[in-house]
Design a protein around this motif. Structure first.
Motif, PDB file in Angstrom:
ATOM      1  N   ARG A   1       0.851  -1.182   0.000  1.00  0.00           N
ATOM      2  CA  ARG A   1       0.000   0.000   0.000  1.00  0.00           C
ATOM      3  C   ARG A   1       0.896   1.244   0.000  1.00  0.00           C
ATOM      4  O   ARG A   1       2.079   1.156   0.331  1.00  0.00           O
ATOM      5  CB  ARG A   1      -0.905   0.034   1.225  1.00  0.00           C
ATOM      6  N   PRO A   2       0.349   2.430  -0.309  1.00  0.00           N
ATOM      7  CA  PRO A   2       1.168   3.640  -0.289  1.00  0.00           C
ATOM      8  C   PRO A   2       1.808   3.948   1.061  1.00  0.00           C
ATOM      9  O   PRO A   2       2.826   4.646   1.116  1.00  0.00           O
ATOM     10  CB  PRO A   2       0.185   4.735  -0.705  1.00  0.00           C
ATOM     11  N   ASP A   3       1.231   3.417   2.157  1.00  0.00           N
ATOM     12  CA  ASP A   3       1.852   3.628   3.464  1.00  0.00           C
ATOM     13  C   ASP A   3       2.948   2.619   3.762  1.00  0.00           C
ATOM     14  O   ASP A   3       3.584   2.666   4.822  1.00  0.00           O
ATOM     15  CB  ASP A   3       0.802   3.610   4.579  1.00  0.00           C
ATOM     16  N   GLY A   4       3.207   1.709   2.853  1.00  0.00           N
ATOM     17  CA  GLY A   4       4.278   0.744   2.994  1.00  0.00           C
ATOM     18  C   GLY A   4       3.859  -0.629   3.475  1.00  0.00           C
ATOM     19  O   GLY A   4       4.653  -1.567   3.440  1.00  0.00           O
ATOM     20  N   ARG A   5       2.638  -0.769   3.929  1.00  0.00           N
ATOM     21  CA  ARG A   5       2.193  -2.071   4.442  1.00  0.00           C
ATOM     22  C   ARG A   5       2.111  -3.072   3.299  1.00  0.00           C
ATOM     23  O   ARG A   5       1.579  -2.791   2.231  1.00  0.00           O
ATOM     24  CB  ARG A   5       0.842  -1.924   5.120  1.00  0.00           C
ATOM     25  N   TRP A   6       2.642  -4.265   3.563  1.00  0.00           N
ATOM     26  CA  TRP A   6       2.601  -5.322   2.546  1.00  0.00           C
ATOM     27  C   TRP A   6       1.217  -5.929   2.477  1.00  0.00           C
ATOM     28  O   TRP A   6       0.631  -6.294   3.500  1.00  0.00           O
ATOM     29  CB  TRP A   6       3.623  -6.414   2.870  1.00  0.00           C
ATOM     30  N   LEU A   7       0.701  -6.052   1.264  1.00  0.00           N
ATOM     31  CA  LEU A   7      -0.539  -6.783   1.028  1.00  0.00           C
ATOM     32  C   LEU A   7      -0.252  -8.247   0.715  1.00  0.00           C
ATOM     33  O   LEU A   7      -1.026  -9.136   1.072  1.00  0.00           O
ATOM     34  CB  LEU A   7      -1.314  -6.152  -0.131  1.00  0.00           C
ATOM     35  N   LEU A   8       0.838  -8.471   0.028  1.00  0.00           N
ATOM     36  CA  LEU A   8       1.243  -9.833  -0.365  1.00  0.00           C
ATOM     37  C   LEU A   8       2.753  -9.825  -0.506  1.00  0.00           C
ATOM     38  O   LEU A   8       3.326  -8.910  -1.100  1.00  0.00           O
ATOM     39  CB  LEU A   8       0.586 -10.219  -1.693  1.00  0.00           C
ATOM     40  N   ARG A   9       3.396 -10.831   0.055  1.00  0.00           N
ATOM     41  CA  ARG A   9       4.862 -10.878  -0.002  1.00  0.00           C
ATOM     42  C   ARG A   9       5.322 -12.327  -0.043  1.00  0.00           C
ATOM     43  O   ARG A   9       4.801 -13.175   0.675  1.00  0.00           O
ATOM     44  CB  ARG A   9       5.459 -10.182   1.218  1.00  0.00           C
ATOM     45  N   THR A  10       6.287 -12.599  -0.906  1.00  0.00           N
ATOM     46  CA  THR A  10       6.888 -13.925  -0.967  1.00  0.00           C
ATOM     47  C   THR A  10       8.381 -13.766  -1.169  1.00  0.00           C
ATOM     48  O   THR A  10       8.859 -12.710  -1.601  1.00  0.00           O
ATOM     49  CB  THR A  10       6.285 -14.758  -2.109  1.00  0.00           C
TER      50      THR A  10
ATOM     51  N   ALA B   1      13.956  -5.796  -2.078  1.00  0.00           N
ATOM     52  CA  ALA B   1      12.708  -6.421  -2.508  1.00  0.00           C
ATOM     53  C   ALA B   1      12.181  -5.769  -3.777  1.00  0.00           C
ATOM     54  O   ALA B   1      12.298  -4.552  -3.963  1.00  0.00           O
ATOM     55  CB  ALA B   1      11.654  -6.328  -1.402  1.00  0.00           C
ATOM     56  N   MET B   2      11.622  -6.578  -4.647  1.00  0.00           N
ATOM     57  CA  MET B   2      10.904  -6.091  -5.807  1.00  0.00           C
ATOM     58  C   MET B   2       9.456  -5.865  -5.380  1.00  0.00           C
ATOM     59  O   MET B   2       8.817  -6.780  -4.852  1.00  0.00           O
ATOM     60  CB  MET B   2      10.973  -7.103  -6.947  1.00  0.00           C
ATOM     61  N   SER B   3       8.949  -4.671  -5.573  1.00  0.00           N
ATOM     62  CA  SER B   3       7.609  -4.375  -5.078  1.00  0.00           C
ATOM     63  C   SER B   3       6.823  -3.557  -6.084  1.00  0.00           C
ATOM     64  O   SER B   3       7.393  -2.818  -6.889  1.00  0.00           O
ATOM     65  CB  SER B   3       7.687  -3.596  -3.753  1.00  0.00           C
ATOM     66  N   GLU B   4       5.511  -3.704  -6.013  1.00  0.00           N
ATOM     67  CA  GLU B   4       4.583  -2.832  -6.727  1.00  0.00           C
ATOM     68  C   GLU B   4       3.590  -2.302  -5.701  1.00  0.00           C
ATOM     69  O   GLU B   4       2.969  -3.079  -4.972  1.00  0.00           O
ATOM     70  CB  GLU B   4       3.857  -3.562  -7.852  1.00  0.00           C
ATOM     71  N   THR B   5       3.478  -0.994  -5.619  1.00  0.00           N
ATOM     72  CA  THR B   5       2.614  -0.354  -4.639  1.00  0.00           C
ATOM     73  C   THR B   5       1.356   0.134  -5.330  1.00  0.00           C
ATOM     74  O   THR B   5       1.429   0.834  -6.350  1.00  0.00           O
ATOM     75  CB  THR B   5       3.350   0.823  -3.967  1.00  0.00           C
ATOM     76  N   TRP B   6       0.205  -0.220  -4.761  1.00  0.00           N
ATOM     77  CA  TRP B   6      -1.086   0.127  -5.346  1.00  0.00           C
ATOM     78  C   TRP B   6      -1.752   1.245  -4.560  1.00  0.00           C
ATOM     79  O   TRP B   6      -1.999   1.111  -3.356  1.00  0.00           O
ATOM     80  CB  TRP B   6      -2.021  -1.085  -5.333  1.00  0.00           C
ATOM     81  N   GLY B   7      -2.017   2.338  -5.235  1.00  0.00           N
ATOM     82  CA  GLY B   7      -2.840   3.399  -4.671  1.00  0.00           C
ATOM     83  C   GLY B   7      -4.227   3.335  -5.282  1.00  0.00           C
ATOM     84  O   GLY B   7      -4.741   2.254  -5.572  1.00  0.00           O
ATOM     85  N   ARG B   8      -4.822   4.478  -5.503  1.00  0.00           N
ATOM     86  CA  ARG B   8      -6.122   4.539  -6.177  1.00  0.00           C
ATOM     87  C   ARG B   8      -5.899   5.147  -7.556  1.00  0.00           C
ATOM     88  O   ARG B   8      -5.673   6.340  -7.700  1.00  0.00           O
ATOM     89  CB  ARG B   8      -7.113   5.368  -5.371  1.00  0.00           C
ATOM     90  N   GLY B   9      -5.915   4.295  -8.548  1.00  0.00           N
ATOM     91  CA  GLY B   9      -5.666   4.737  -9.911  1.00  0.00           C
ATOM     92  C   GLY B   9      -4.204   4.996 -10.216  1.00  0.00           C
ATOM     93  O   GLY B   9      -3.873   5.518 -11.284  1.00  0.00           O
ATOM     94  N   GLU B  10      -3.310   4.652  -9.299  1.00  0.00           N
ATOM     95  CA  GLU B  10      -1.878   4.866  -9.483  1.00  0.00           C
ATOM     96  C   GLU B  10      -1.106   3.681  -8.928  1.00  0.00           C
ATOM     97  O   GLU B  10      -1.521   3.081  -7.931  1.00  0.00           O
ATOM     98  CB  GLU B  10      -1.423   6.144  -8.764  1.00  0.00           C
TER      99      GLU B  10
ATOM    100  N   ARG C   1       2.965  13.033  -7.851  1.00  0.00           N
ATOM    101  CA  ARG C   1       2.027  11.925  -7.648  1.00  0.00           C
ATOM    102  C   ARG C   1       2.469  10.965  -6.547  1.00  0.00           C
ATOM    103  O   ARG C   1       1.636  10.423  -5.809  1.00  0.00           O
ATOM    104  CB  ARG C   1       1.832  11.145  -8.956  1.00  0.00           C
ATOM    105  N   PHE C   2       3.770  10.720  -6.433  1.00  0.00           N
ATOM    106  CA  PHE C   2       4.231   9.622  -5.578  1.00  0.00           C
ATOM    107  C   PHE C   2       5.210  10.054  -4.481  1.00  0.00           C
ATOM    108  O   PHE C   2       5.689   9.211  -3.730  1.00  0.00           O
ATOM    109  CB  PHE C   2       4.894   8.542  -6.444  1.00  0.00           C
ATOM    110  N   GLY C   3       5.494  11.344  -4.385  1.00  0.00           N
ATOM    111  CA  GLY C   3       6.506  11.815  -3.450  1.00  0.00           C
ATOM    112  C   GLY C   3       6.188  11.600  -1.991  1.00  0.00           C
ATOM    113  O   GLY C   3       7.090  11.621  -1.144  1.00  0.00           O
ATOM    114  N   ALA C   4       4.906  11.400  -1.654  1.00  0.00           N
ATOM    115  CA  ALA C   4       4.521  11.179  -0.255  1.00  0.00           C
ATOM    116  C   ALA C   4       4.272   9.709   0.058  1.00  0.00           C
ATOM    117  O   ALA C   4       3.802   9.383   1.152  1.00  0.00           O
ATOM    118  CB  ALA C   4       3.268  12.004   0.076  1.00  0.00           C
ATOM    119  N   TRP C   5       4.581   8.814  -0.880  1.00  0.00           N
ATOM    120  CA  TRP C   5       4.382   7.395  -0.630  1.00  0.00           C
ATOM    121  C   TRP C   5       5.529   6.862   0.236  1.00  0.00           C
ATOM    122  O   TRP C   5       6.437   7.584   0.606  1.00  0.00           O
ATOM    123  CB  TRP C   5       4.281   6.645  -1.960  1.00  0.00           C
TER     124      TRP C   5
END
Length: 394
Positions: free
Chosen positions: A79-88, A195-204, A240-244
């Motif tokens: 998530r944009p706050d850094g919390r993992w939704l899914l991790r392996t 870690a390789m990550s993709e962060t999901w916001g709303r529409g971004e 768009r992403f500077g506060a993530w």
């Protein structure tokens, strides 16, 4: 080999280079035509999933030797706050699929493939415009006034494939997915990312991929009207992403110091419908020219590599005196082997993009809850058909 069968490959992207190399090792005399005046030195990254690594191995290419063996320790969705939704972990992937995925810089990878071709195979500054006599004995014409004769043409001429438009004029062409993407490569050794990550916001979305050479591949997407372009992509990313979550702000600070041209921006498109066939006469299409797909599964380049391995496997050896008559049947078998798989992955990538690009707050929250509740083994099982799906036909 000079007296054997001749193939002309149109387009020196990953698919075209892999096809040229696979055909060369199958004893074909290959000419690879690329309209660009020289090899690219800038660009983005590409993930080589286990299926692509197996396809490369099938044609005798060791991607790890060519591109490096470093892999991230883990990967997942945040998530944009850094919390993992899914991790392996990468170790879990390697245990399940026998080989871990690696990520490489596209310019370095294409250079490694090109280096394995015989001298003189690759012709830069050569734009193929038309192909005559596709059914019997193709003759290619170039914008520079030259002609080439071939027993086989491989159309790897990209997402806007002129050869696709010429031979499938009733096809609807490309479909805009609704998202614009930014991509860049960054050298930031003092900002270690494991870690390789993709962060999901709303529409971004924002993605971070450590590459095998120690650099980072950064990408981002946003739901925007087709053709939207910011005057300065660096400032747009920061806005768009500077506060993530960390380390995104620090990475974007480094991006702000790059030249504006170092950040690539393009709308995301896929093929609006499958081609009726992946061949016509003695022409075979592969990669984005055949089944352009959104990058949401990281399978666009991987499927092009699969295409190349399967095509070369099905064709007769280039030094077979009777092989020319078997080319049409081999291309029909190529369509049969590749069309359904690539069509299914293209649709799956489109659906994955819609999920990641949700803008409605309630829908995005429900998506996040569902992803967090998915057990890791179940999430990995969904990758089985991708990562274990490569097969060379009998």
């Amino acid at each position: 080999m000079q007296h054997g069968m001749r193939a002309v490959v149109v387009g020196a992207g990953i698919g075209g280079l892999t096809a040229a190399l696979a055909l060369h090792r199958h004893h074909w005399h290959v000419t690879l035509c690329e309209r660009a005046p020289e090899a690219p030195t800038t660009g983005a990254g590409i993930g080589l999933a286990p299926n692509a690594l197996r396809a490369l191995a099938a044609i005798g290419t060791d991607a790890a030797r060519a591109a490096g063996t470093a892999v991230p320790a883990a990967m997942g969705v945040r998530r944009p706050d850094g919390r993992w939704l899914l991790r392996t972990t990468t170790a879990e992937l390697a245990s399940r699929y026998g080989i871990p995925p690696i990520a490489v810089a596209r310019p370095a990878f294409t250079a490694a493939l090109a280096a394995e071709l015989p001298p003189g195979t690759l012709r830069f500054g050569t734009t193929v415009t038309t192909v005559d006599n596709a059914a019997t004995g193709p003759t290619l014409h170039t914008a520079e006034g030259g002609t080439l004769s071939a027993d086989l043409v491989v159309a790897a001429d990209g997402i806007n494939s002129p050869l696709r438009r010429a031979f499938f004029p009733s096809h609807p062409g490309l479909h805009y997915t609704g998202e614009t993407a930014w991509r860049t490569l960054l050298d930031a050794p003092d900002l270690p990312v494991s870690a390789m990550s993709e962060t999901w916001g709303r529409g971004e979305r924002f993605g971070i991929t450590p590459l095998s050479d120690g650099r980072l591949y950064l990408y981002a997407t946003a739901v925007l009207p087709a053709g939207t372009r910011a005057p300065d992509p660096r400032a747009e990313l920061a806005h768009r992403f500077g506060a993530w979550h960390d380390p995104i702000p620090a990475l974007l600070d480094r991006v702000s110091r790059l030249a504006p041209t170092a950040v690539l921006q393009n709308g995301l498109h896929d093929l609006a419908a499958p081609l009726p066939a992946l061949h016509h006469g003695r022409i075979a299409w592969l990669g984005d020219a055949a089944h352009a797909m959104a990058p949401n599964l990281g399978q666009g380049g991987c499927q092009a590599i699969e295409d190349a391995a399967v095509l070369a496997h099905l064709l007769p050896p280039g030094d077979d005196p009777a092989g020319r008559d078997r080319i049409p049947a081999a291309l029909a078998a190529y369509t049969a082997a590749r069309r359904a798989r690539t069509h299914a992955i293209r649709l799956r990538a489109r659906r994955a993009g819609r999920l990641g690009a949700l803008r409605n707050p309630l829908a995005a929250a429900a998506r996040n809850t569902a992803v967090r509740a998915t057990p890791t083994p179940l999430a990995l099982r969904a990758l089985d058909s991708l990562f274990n799906g490569f097969r060379l036909p009998d």
